[in-house]
Structure formats: structure tokens, C-alpha cells
Design an enzyme around this catalytic site. Sequence first.
Site, short mmCIF file in Angstrom:
data_model
loop_
_atom_site.label_atom_id
_atom_site.label_comp_id
_atom_site.label_asym_id
_atom_site.label_seq_id
_atom_site.Cartn_x
_atom_site.Cartn_y
_atom_site.Cartn_z
N GLY A 187 -3.07 0.18 -3.99
CA GLY A 187 -3.93 0.17 -2.82
C GLY A 187 -3.23 0.75 -1.60
N PHE A 188 -3.92 0.66 -0.49
CA PHE A 188 -3.42 1.19 0.78
C PHE A 188 -2.10 0.48 1.17
CE2 PHE A 188 -4.12 -0.04 5.42
CZ PHE A 188 -3.30 0.95 5.92
N ASP A 213 -2.46 -2.86 -11.09
CA ASP A 213 -3.68 -2.60 -10.31
C ASP A 213 -4.77 -2.10 -11.26
OD1 ASP A 213 -5.58 -1.31 -8.41
OD2 ASP A 213 -3.98 -1.62 -6.96
N SER A 239 -6.96 -7.31 -4.05
CA SER A 239 -8.27 -7.79 -3.60
C SER A 239 -8.98 -6.64 -2.90
CB SER A 239 -8.14 -8.93 -2.59
OG SER A 239 -9.41 -9.23 -2.03
N THR A 296 -11.05 -12.21 -8.22
CA THR A 296 -9.69 -11.71 -7.97
C THR A 296 -8.94 -12.68 -7.06
OG1 THR A 296 -10.43 -9.45 -8.28
CG2 THR A 296 -8.34 -9.75 -7.13
N TYR A 328 -15.26 -13.05 0.38
CA TYR A 328 -13.86 -12.69 0.68
C TYR A 328 -13.16 -13.85 1.39
CZ TYR A 328 -10.10 -9.77 2.75
OH TYR A 328 -8.90 -9.22 3.14
N THR A 341 -5.22 -3.70 9.58
CA THR A 341 -4.10 -2.77 9.39
C THR A 341 -4.67 -1.38 9.08
OG1 THR A 341 -2.75 -4.59 8.62
CG2 THR A 341 -2.02 -2.38 8.01
N ARG A 388 -14.36 0.85 6.43
CA ARG A 388 -13.70 0.19 7.55
C ARG A 388 -13.73 1.09 8.77
NH1 ARG A 388 -8.58 -2.76 4.56
NH2 ARG A 388 -8.62 -0.98 3.15
#
Length: 316
Positions: free
Chosen positions: A16-17, A38, A82, A99, A152, A182, A193
Site C-alpha cells: 500500500g501507500f 498484501d 486495511s 481485515t 472502518y 497522511t 481521498r
Amino acid sequence: MNTYRGKRIVVLGGAGFVGSHLCERLLAADAEAVTAVDNLATGDERNLVGLKNEARFDFVKHDICAPIPVRSPVDFVFNLASPASPADYAVLWLETMRTGSEGTLRGLELAQEKKAIFLQASTSEIYGDPLVHPQPESYSGNVDPTRPRSVYDEAKRYGEALVSAFRRSRGVSTRIVRIFNTYGPRMRLNDGRVVPAFVGQALRGEDFTVFGDGKQTRSFCYVDDMVEGIARLGASDVADPVNIGNPDERTMLEFAEAVRAAAGGGGKIVHQPLPEGDPKQRKPDITRAKALLGWEPKVSLVDGLAKTVAFFKTRV
Ligand code: NAD
Ligand code: UDP
């Protein structure tokens, strides 16, 4: 002292990021082996291309809700797996809950079996729509359990409870980082986002889609600062949750103008409906991180946005 030198580390959500930046940070700290696990639900193998010739790095495509197949010894498990964007978890409703609950359980079981330190990526979302501002770790939050974001928020709250129970009942050494908004290179352009949304709009010369009146606030932390905070927490012996984030708070109207300045473009502001349950304000109280980890953010919004815009220019 470099805690990670010679250590074997598993990063759940490592494609992920934030996870991919963390893998690089740990390898730069001379880790002996870093394994990213992942299922690519919201991650991207392109995030790992810089590591493809790194012999100490390994990628395993796997859903962490199933027992995690790591045979070698492990010293640290970092759980960043997640979906993290409201737009993602509004598609992956049940996957997000599974998750955060079953996946976190599998990660903790791995840590217990390997006698590894376990670090859980939690979130400012556990404070919900906060009634205390800025948010210290002692604030227990204002979460509605049936609103859309609850898949979430509640999974992350459950995750913190599970981590704490493993620490108390099974002796697993645990850390909890509460990550605030972030941003930086490797966010997905279409992840919904606000940072990729506004930067993409600016680079395409489109209007900025501001949800609601745009007076809601967020505080944006550049990814390098975030990963440094996570690494310091993992290397500490702090079991209580620690906020990591940048207290530089902006309204979304102000943020659109900051992106316009950084990208040198973009159209007018157009308002769209505010998603249900969208928190009105958010700003971390980072007193604990400063006192216990000697950490505070270093990268200004102007500098961080410049790097982020440069990255998205390669993707638009
Ligand atoms: P991301 O979506 O880029 O990364 C999450 C990674 O987890 C993805 O690669 C995804 O494929 C993987 N994943 C999801 N479910 C999985 C499963 N069942 N099994 C294996 N892998 C799975 O998001 P990110 O922004 O890098 O967030 C990383 C972590 O930090 C998340 O736990 C998120 O909740 C937390 N966090 C991030 C922010 C932020 O602003 N970026 C804020 C608060 C908390
Ligand atoms: N937002 C917006 N326009 C967009 C995307 C998001 O105005 O195109 C707003 C959103 O309503 C929220 C803020 O930006 O108030 C941050 O949203 P994001 O999804 O990045 O993160 P989160 O709400 O989880 O903090």
C-alpha cells in the site's frame, strides 16, 4: 542505536501507500529481511518496483484474514493492512471489517508464534466526529456504530481492543499508532481521498470538488514524517496508543487553495454533498509522540505538496 539492524520484519499491507514507504525505511535501517504481505485489495505492486532487485525484500500476495504463511523467524510484525480511503471502504464494506478484525487476529497470532513485536496501524478515525479538539490519546471518541464510516472506525477500534487483549493475556509486546491524514507519492490517483482528488483536478485543470461547505478541517502529514514516527514507535517500548500526525490544520477550502498553488492550476470550487458522518474537525495532539519518541513532523505542507504533485504528474 539502530533497533532494526539485522531484524526480520513482516509488513502486512506492505504494497500500500504507507506500507511500501515503511518497507523502504526498514530496509534503509539495515533490516536483514522485510516481507510485504498484501492481497492488493487497494494496494499496487508498482509501489514495490524500487525494491525488485533488493535481495532482502520479498512480496507475498495473501489475504491476511487467512493464517499468514511465514515460515522463517520474525522479529517485528507491522500491521498496515486495511482499506483506508472512505471511498474504498464504501465498496469494501465487509472486507474492511474482516481485515480489521480477523486479519488483525491473524497478525497477532503470527506475532505470538514468532515472539515478535506487533505494531498496529490504527487511525484518527477511532475518535469519530470528535467533540474534543485537538484530539489527545486520552479522548475516547464519538463514533456512531451504524453510519457508513463505522465499518472502518469500529474495525479499527476493535483492532485496538484485540491488540490490548493479546498484550494482557498472551504476553505479546504491542504498539498502537493512531495515524492522522497522511499524503505523498504512491497514493492512488482515484482512491477518493482529498489529496489525490484535488491534485488530480488541479493537474487536469478541472474544478475542485469540495464536499459540504468546505469548512471542515483536516491536518495533513507527509508520508516520510509518518514513516519515521511509526519506525520510532516500533523501536520504543510504548504500549499505549500514540498519535502520529501533523497538527497543521486546514479547512478543505484552504487546502484546495494550497493545492492550486502547488500544482499551478485548477478550476473553480464546486460544492458537492458532504458524505454522511464526515468528521467536522481533526487535529492531532502530538504531546505524547514528542515526549516519548522525540518525534515531530519536519516537512511543511508546501514542500510535501510539491513532492506529491511531482509524483502525480507521472500518473495523470
Ligand atoms: P492503502 O490502501 O494504500 O494500503 C493498505 C494496504 O492493505 C493495501 O496495499 C491493501 O491491498 C492491503 N490490504 C487490505 N486488506 C488486506 C487483506 N485482507 N490482506 C492483505 N492485505 C490487505 O492505505 P494506506 O493509506 O497506505 O493505509 C495504510 C494503513 O494506515 C491502513 O491500516 C490505514 O487504516 C492506516 N491509516 C492511514 C491513514 C492515511 O491517511 N493514509 C490514516 C489513518 C490510518
Ligand atoms: N473531500 C472533499 N473533496 C473530495 C474528497 C474529499 O472535500 O473530492 C473532503 C472530505 O469530505 C473530508 C476531507 O476532504 O472532509 C478529507 O477526506 P479524505 O477522504 O481524504 O479523508 P478523511 O475524511 O478520512 O479524513
